[in-house]
Design a protein around this motif. Structure first.
Motif, PDB file in Angstrom:
ATOM      1  N   ASP A 147       1.532  90.392 -26.127  1.00 40.95           N
ATOM      2  CA  ASP A 147       1.951  89.483 -27.190  1.00 40.95           C
ATOM      3  C   ASP A 147       3.432  89.681 -27.511  1.00 40.95           C
ATOM      4  O   ASP A 147       4.184  88.714 -27.672  1.00 40.95           O
ATOM      5  CB  ASP A 147       1.109  89.717 -28.448  1.00 40.95           C
ATOM      6  CG  ASP A 147       1.570  88.863 -29.614  1.00 40.95           C
ATOM      7  OD1 ASP A 147       1.612  87.632 -29.470  1.00 40.95           O
ATOM      8  OD2 ASP A 147       1.908  89.430 -30.676  1.00 40.95           O
ATOM      9  N   GLU A 161       5.598  88.251 -24.665  1.00 40.28           N
ATOM     10  CA  GLU A 161       5.670  86.797 -24.715  1.00 40.28           C
ATOM     11  C   GLU A 161       6.705  86.348 -25.743  1.00 40.28           C
ATOM     12  O   GLU A 161       7.476  85.408 -25.508  1.00 40.28           O
ATOM     13  CB  GLU A 161       4.297  86.210 -25.047  1.00 40.28           C
ATOM     14  CG  GLU A 161       3.305  86.278 -23.903  1.00 40.28           C
ATOM     15  CD  GLU A 161       1.956  85.686 -24.270  1.00 40.28           C
ATOM     16  OE1 GLU A 161       1.810  85.194 -25.417  1.00 40.28           O
ATOM     17  OE2 GLU A 161       1.044  85.710 -23.427  1.00 40.28           O
ATOM     18  N   GLN A 162       6.740  87.035 -26.874  1.00 35.43           N
ATOM     19  CA  GLN A 162       7.743  86.738 -27.897  1.00 35.43           C
ATOM     20  C   GLN A 162       9.153  87.059 -27.384  1.00 35.43           C
ATOM     21  O   GLN A 162      10.101  86.320 -27.627  1.00 35.43           O
ATOM     22  CB  GLN A 162       7.447  87.547 -29.169  1.00 35.43           C
ATOM     23  CG  GLN A 162       6.125  87.257 -29.837  1.00 35.43           C
ATOM     24  CD  GLN A 162       6.181  86.056 -30.754  1.00 35.43           C
ATOM     25  OE1 GLN A 162       7.248  85.604 -31.143  1.00 35.43           O
ATOM     26  NE2 GLN A 162       5.016  85.529 -31.100  1.00 35.43           N
ATOM     27  N   ASP A 163       9.274  88.180 -26.657  1.00 38.02           N
ATOM     28  CA  ASP A 163      10.579  88.567 -26.099  1.00 38.02           C
ATOM     29  C   ASP A 163      11.139  87.484 -25.190  1.00 38.02           C
ATOM     30  O   ASP A 163      12.340  87.222 -25.174  1.00 38.02           O
ATOM     31  CB  ASP A 163      10.451  89.852 -25.271  1.00 38.02           C
ATOM     32  CG  ASP A 163      10.170  91.093 -26.090  1.00 38.02           C
ATOM     33  OD1 ASP A 163      10.339  91.058 -27.323  1.00 38.02           O
ATOM     34  OD2 ASP A 163       9.780  92.107 -25.474  1.00 38.02           O
ATOM     35  N   GLU A 171      10.799  84.389 -25.300  1.00 41.26           N
ATOM     36  CA  GLU A 171      11.331  83.268 -26.069  1.00 41.26           C
ATOM     37  C   GLU A 171      12.608  83.640 -26.806  1.00 41.26           C
ATOM     38  O   GLU A 171      13.535  82.838 -26.912  1.00 41.26           O
ATOM     39  CB  GLU A 171      10.270  82.780 -27.071  1.00 41.26           C
ATOM     40  CG  GLU A 171       9.049  82.156 -26.424  1.00 41.26           C
ATOM     41  CD  GLU A 171       9.400  80.934 -25.599  1.00 41.26           C
ATOM     42  OE1 GLU A 171      10.237  80.126 -26.058  1.00 41.26           O
ATOM     43  OE2 GLU A 171       8.854  80.794 -24.489  1.00 41.26           O
ATOM     44  N   GLN A 188      13.858  88.813 -31.406  1.00 42.97           N
ATOM     45  CA  GLN A 188      12.696  88.721 -32.293  1.00 42.97           C
ATOM     46  C   GLN A 188      12.216  90.090 -32.735  1.00 42.97           C
ATOM     47  O   GLN A 188      12.270  91.075 -31.988  1.00 42.97           O
ATOM     48  CB  GLN A 188      11.566  87.950 -31.601  1.00 42.97           C
ATOM     49  CG  GLN A 188      10.906  88.659 -30.422  1.00 42.97           C
ATOM     50  CD  GLN A 188       9.701  89.526 -30.782  1.00 42.97           C
ATOM     51  OE1 GLN A 188       9.170  89.456 -31.899  1.00 42.97           O
ATOM     52  NE2 GLN A 188       9.264  90.349 -29.840  1.00 42.97           N
ATOM     53  N   HIS A 221       9.056  90.252 -34.516  1.00 41.38           N
ATOM     54  CA  HIS A 221       7.706  89.923 -34.972  1.00 41.38           C
ATOM     55  C   HIS A 221       6.887  91.203 -35.104  1.00 41.38           C
ATOM     56  O   HIS A 221       6.935  92.084 -34.251  1.00 41.38           O
ATOM     57  CB  HIS A 221       7.064  88.962 -33.966  1.00 41.38           C
ATOM     58  CG  HIS A 221       5.667  88.552 -34.292  1.00 41.38           C
ATOM     59  ND1 HIS A 221       5.350  87.845 -35.427  1.00 41.38           N
ATOM     60  CD2 HIS A 221       4.493  88.744 -33.629  1.00 41.38           C
ATOM     61  CE1 HIS A 221       4.051  87.616 -35.455  1.00 41.38           C
ATOM     62  NE2 HIS A 221       3.500  88.157 -34.385  1.00 41.38           N
ATOM     63  N   SER A 242      13.671  94.938 -31.683  1.00 38.33           N
ATOM     64  CA  SER A 242      13.986  93.848 -30.767  1.00 38.33           C
ATOM     65  C   SER A 242      14.573  94.363 -29.459  1.00 38.33           C
ATOM     66  O   SER A 242      15.133  95.460 -29.382  1.00 38.33           O
ATOM     67  CB  SER A 242      14.964  92.864 -31.418  1.00 38.33           C
ATOM     68  OG  SER A 242      16.274  93.395 -31.440  1.00 38.33           O
ATOM     69  N   ASN A 250      16.111  88.333 -22.222  1.00 33.69           N
ATOM     70  CA  ASN A 250      14.744  87.812 -22.312  1.00 33.69           C
ATOM     71  C   ASN A 250      14.018  87.877 -20.970  1.00 33.69           C
ATOM     72  O   ASN A 250      12.829  87.605 -20.890  1.00 33.69           O
ATOM     73  CB  ASN A 250      14.739  86.383 -22.856  1.00 33.69           C
ATOM     74  CG  ASN A 250      15.446  85.407 -21.933  1.00 33.69           C
ATOM     75  OD1 ASN A 250      16.502  85.716 -21.384  1.00 33.69           O
ATOM     76  ND2 ASN A 250      14.875  84.233 -21.766  1.00 33.69           N
TER      77      ASN A 250
END
Length: 202
Positions: A116, A119-121, A123, A127, A129, A134, A180
């Motif tokens: 999870d 996946e955020q990384d 984008e 981030q 989250h 980060s 990313n």
């Protein structure tokens, strides 16, 4: 919109750098994320499998011998670095900038939580989250360490012993790829070691 935040530049280095991931750990064996100093400094050291991996790695060492070792002060990385230092009879020193990436609310959770975060990384590498450190923050601290070592040493072979995600991020920065994309770099498996390759562009 996907962010392609660039890494700090690492090129034209005057020292030689090897990067090494710690051997298989008790956290790996348990399928847990252990990323906080609270849990990682004194607990979750190397597993029996990790000890065997290091014995094999040392016996098959084919890269140039390091002259100094810097390592994360987590137990699993300290134990890994000590084994290498004993073998080559070289000094070692801990550096907090080589610590594991902090995975925030995922700490002590099952390691499938990594996906999870990754996946955020992809984008947005900035981030945070779930209070995760980060990718950009990890790159900044690691590149700051390299910059400092470039001032301290000249034509020295340095081994950096760290963790999976920080090393993925450092290798991405060294290749001058967007941060990313850090999961697209060939991963270091436990006890793996490789040269830190940098782009020679200006």
């Amino acid at each position: 919109m996907k962010s392609n935040t660039s890494a700090p530049e690492l090129h034209h280095l005057r020292n030689q750098y090897l990067v090494m991931r710690h051997g298989h750990s008790q956290a790996n064996a348990m399928g847990l994320i252990v990323s906080s100093p609270e849990h990682g400094l004194l607990g979750y050291g190397l597993s029996a499998k990790g000890e065997e991996q290091l014995s094999r790695r040392i016996s098959e060492w084919h890269l140039s011998a390091p002259q100094r070792i810097l390592h994360s002060d987590f137990l699993r990385t300290t134990e890994t670095a000590q084994r290498i230092a004993d073998h080559f009879a070289i000094p070692l020193e801990p550096d907090v900038r080589l610590r594991e990436r902090f995975f925030g609310d995922c700490d002590l959770q099952p390691d499938n939580c990594y996906h999870d975060v990754w996946e955020q990384d992809a984008e947005d590498p900035s981030q945070q989250h779930r209070d995760v450190e980060s990718v950009c923050q990890v790159a900044e601290r690691l590149c700051a360490l390299i910059a400092e070592l470039e001032q301290r040493y000249d034509d020295t072979s340095l081994l950096l012993v760290s963790h999976g995600d920080p090393l993925q991020i450092l290798l991405t920065a060294a290749a001058r790829r967007p941060l990313n994309e850090h999961r697209e770099i060939s991963p270091l498996m436990p006890a793996d070691v490789r040269p830190l390759i940098t782009s020679q562009g200006h």
